[in-house]
Write an enzyme that holds these catalytic residues in place. Structure first.
Site, PDB file in Angstrom:
ATOM      1  N   ASN A   9       0.869  -1.182   0.000  1.00  0.00           N
ATOM      2  CA  ASN A   9       0.000   0.000   0.000  1.00  0.00           C
ATOM      3  C   ASN A   9       0.901   1.226   0.000  1.00  0.00           C
ATOM      4  OD1 ASN A   9      -1.884   1.982   0.398  1.00  0.00           O
ATOM      5  ND2 ASN A   9      -2.432   1.374   2.492  1.00  0.00           N
ATOM      6  N   TRP A  10       1.068   1.801  -1.183  1.00  0.00           N
ATOM      7  CA  TRP A  10       1.988   2.942  -1.302  1.00  0.00           C
ATOM      8  C   TRP A  10       1.425   4.206  -0.648  1.00  0.00           C
ATOM      9  CZ3 TRP A  10       4.207   2.998  -7.034  1.00  0.00           C
ATOM     10  CH2 TRP A  10       4.970   1.842  -7.230  1.00  0.00           C
ATOM     11  N   LYS A  11       0.114   4.217  -0.410  1.00  0.00           N
ATOM     12  CA  LYS A  11      -0.552   5.421   0.129  1.00  0.00           C
ATOM     13  C   LYS A  11      -0.215   6.616  -0.782  1.00  0.00           C
ATOM     14  CE  LYS A  11      -0.417   3.315   4.658  1.00  0.00           C
ATOM     15  NZ  LYS A  11      -0.401   3.453   6.102  1.00  0.00           N
ATOM     16  N   HIS A  97      -9.742   1.444   4.291  1.00  0.00           N
ATOM     17  CA  HIS A  97      -8.510   1.610   5.073  1.00  0.00           C
ATOM     18  C   HIS A  97      -8.789   2.567   6.233  1.00  0.00           C
ATOM     19  CE1 HIS A  97      -4.478   2.744   6.228  1.00  0.00           C
ATOM     20  NE2 HIS A  97      -4.084   1.625   5.639  1.00  0.00           N
ATOM     21  N   GLU A  99      -7.219   4.941   7.390  1.00  0.00           N
ATOM     22  CA  GLU A  99      -6.982   6.365   7.085  1.00  0.00           C
ATOM     23  C   GLU A  99      -8.167   6.958   6.348  1.00  0.00           C
ATOM     24  OE1 GLU A  99      -3.187   5.678   5.204  1.00  0.00           O
ATOM     25  OE2 GLU A  99      -2.391   5.087   7.167  1.00  0.00           O
ATOM     26  N   GLU A 169      -6.077  -4.606  10.371  1.00  0.00           N
ATOM     27  CA  GLU A 169      -5.029  -3.620  10.623  1.00  0.00           C
ATOM     28  C   GLU A 169      -5.343  -2.860  11.905  1.00  0.00           C
ATOM     29  OE1 GLU A 169      -2.900  -2.615   6.695  1.00  0.00           O
ATOM     30  OE2 GLU A 169      -4.530  -1.201   6.942  1.00  0.00           O
ATOM     31  N   GLY A 175       1.919   2.389  10.796  1.00  0.00           N
ATOM     32  CA  GLY A 175       2.888   3.476  10.644  1.00  0.00           C
ATOM     33  C   GLY A 175       3.542   3.892  11.949  1.00  0.00           C
ATOM     34  N   SER A 215       2.869  -2.081  10.438  1.00  0.00           N
ATOM     35  CA  SER A 215       4.321  -2.162  10.675  1.00  0.00           C
ATOM     36  C   SER A 215       4.923  -3.521  10.343  1.00  0.00           C
ATOM     37  CB  SER A 215       4.648  -1.750  12.113  1.00  0.00           C
ATOM     38  OG  SER A 215       4.215  -0.415  12.340  1.00  0.00           O
ATOM     39  N   GLY A 236       2.459  -0.983   4.383  1.00  0.00           N
ATOM     40  CA  GLY A 236       2.628   0.425   4.012  1.00  0.00           C
ATOM     41  C   GLY A 236       4.096   0.769   3.874  1.00  0.00           C
ATOM     42  N   GLY A 237       4.677   1.347   4.934  1.00  0.00           N
ATOM     43  CA  GLY A 237       6.047   1.868   4.907  1.00  0.00           C
ATOM     44  C   GLY A 237       7.070   0.943   4.264  1.00  0.00           C
TER      45      GLY A 237
END
Ligand code: PGA
Length: 253
Positions: A9-11, A97, A99, A169, A175, A215, A236-237
């Site tokens: 997930n590049w966001k 998601h 976010e 999640e 994150g 994470s 993500g990251g």
């Protein structure tokens, strides 16, 4: 048989040039994606077409959208419909998601509509659920997640729900560098499967991939993915670093 999935997930990260380089490094590495596995890249909307071209029908690798609108079409400036995604051959879409839930106030009801829109066009929703820290601190996570599943997915029938991928999640782990322990992940994943089994039956529940997100990195992927009810991760990251994501793909069962 449910699939084992590594989803990036590049966001809202990467320019076109950076994204192209990252994707190239991963797909041209020595990763092997077997037929029981999937590698999915949820890239920003402007790169969906080029990323799909870059993958060039590589076996078991797919591009995903990060969001879609809950209505089919109309006066929704700035939004993207599922018909548009289907028209450029996108086969996956992240839905709900945390976010999106938090910053764009997406409700369980709206997410149910997004799930329906996706499924109506043959797009697999990667449906996200998970509790905030305050709920976890009061040990309310099981009920909280059950309500999210109930309100957004339980209108589906047993055949259709198997076309959905679920991503658990915990918001406190996204994150933050704070990962759920492998035992915490397994505990929630087995709870989710039990909730699904209660509604749709054991066979159906056993066919649904449940990813863990929060994470995940190269160093912890093996331990988390080895849990019996964890079918990979939504990352993500660490998905922004080729070597990390390659290690994560290699940790899939
Ligand atoms: P993270 O994000 O891996 O950076 O914690 C996961 C996600 O939000 O999907």
């Amino acid at each position: 048989m449910r699939k084992q999935i590594a989803a990036a997930n590049w966001k809202m990260n990467n320019t076109q040039e950076e994204g192209t380089k990252l994707l190239n490094e991963i797909i041209n590495s020595d990763v092997q994606v077997n037929d029981n596995q999937r590698v999915i890249f949820a890239v920003p909307f402007p790169y969906l077409v080029s990323a799909n071209q870059q993958l060039n029908n590589r076996a078991n690798m797919f591009v995903s959208a990060q969001n879609c609108h809950n209505k089919t079409a109309g006066a929704y400036t700035g939004e993207v419909s599922v018909d548009m995604l289907a028209s450029i051959n996108i086969q996956y879409c992240v839905v709900g998601h945390s976010e999106r839930r938090e910053y764009f106030s997406e409700s369980n009801q709206q997410l149910a509509e997004k799930v329906d829109r996706c499924l109506s066009k043959g797009i697999t929703p990667i449906f996200c659920c998970g509790e905030p820290l305050t709920i976890r601190e009061n040990d309310g996570q099981n009920d909280y997640v059950a309500v999210q599943l109930n309100e957004s997915l339980f209108h589906l029938d047993g055949e259709t729900i198997q076309k959905v991928v679920i991503a658990y999640e915990p918001i406190w782990a996204i994150g933050t560098g704070k990962t759920a322990t492998a035992a915490q992940a397994q505990e929630m994943h087995s709870h989710i499967r039990a909730v699904l089994a209660n509604q749709f039956g054991d066979t159906v529940a056993a066919n649904i991939s449940i990813l863990y997100g929060g994470s995940v990195k190269g160093a912890n992927a093996n331990e988390i993915f080895s849990q019996p009810d964890v079918d990979g991760g939504l990352v993500g990251g660490a998905s922004l670093i080729a070597t990390e994501f390659i290690q994560i793909i290699k940790a899939l069962k």
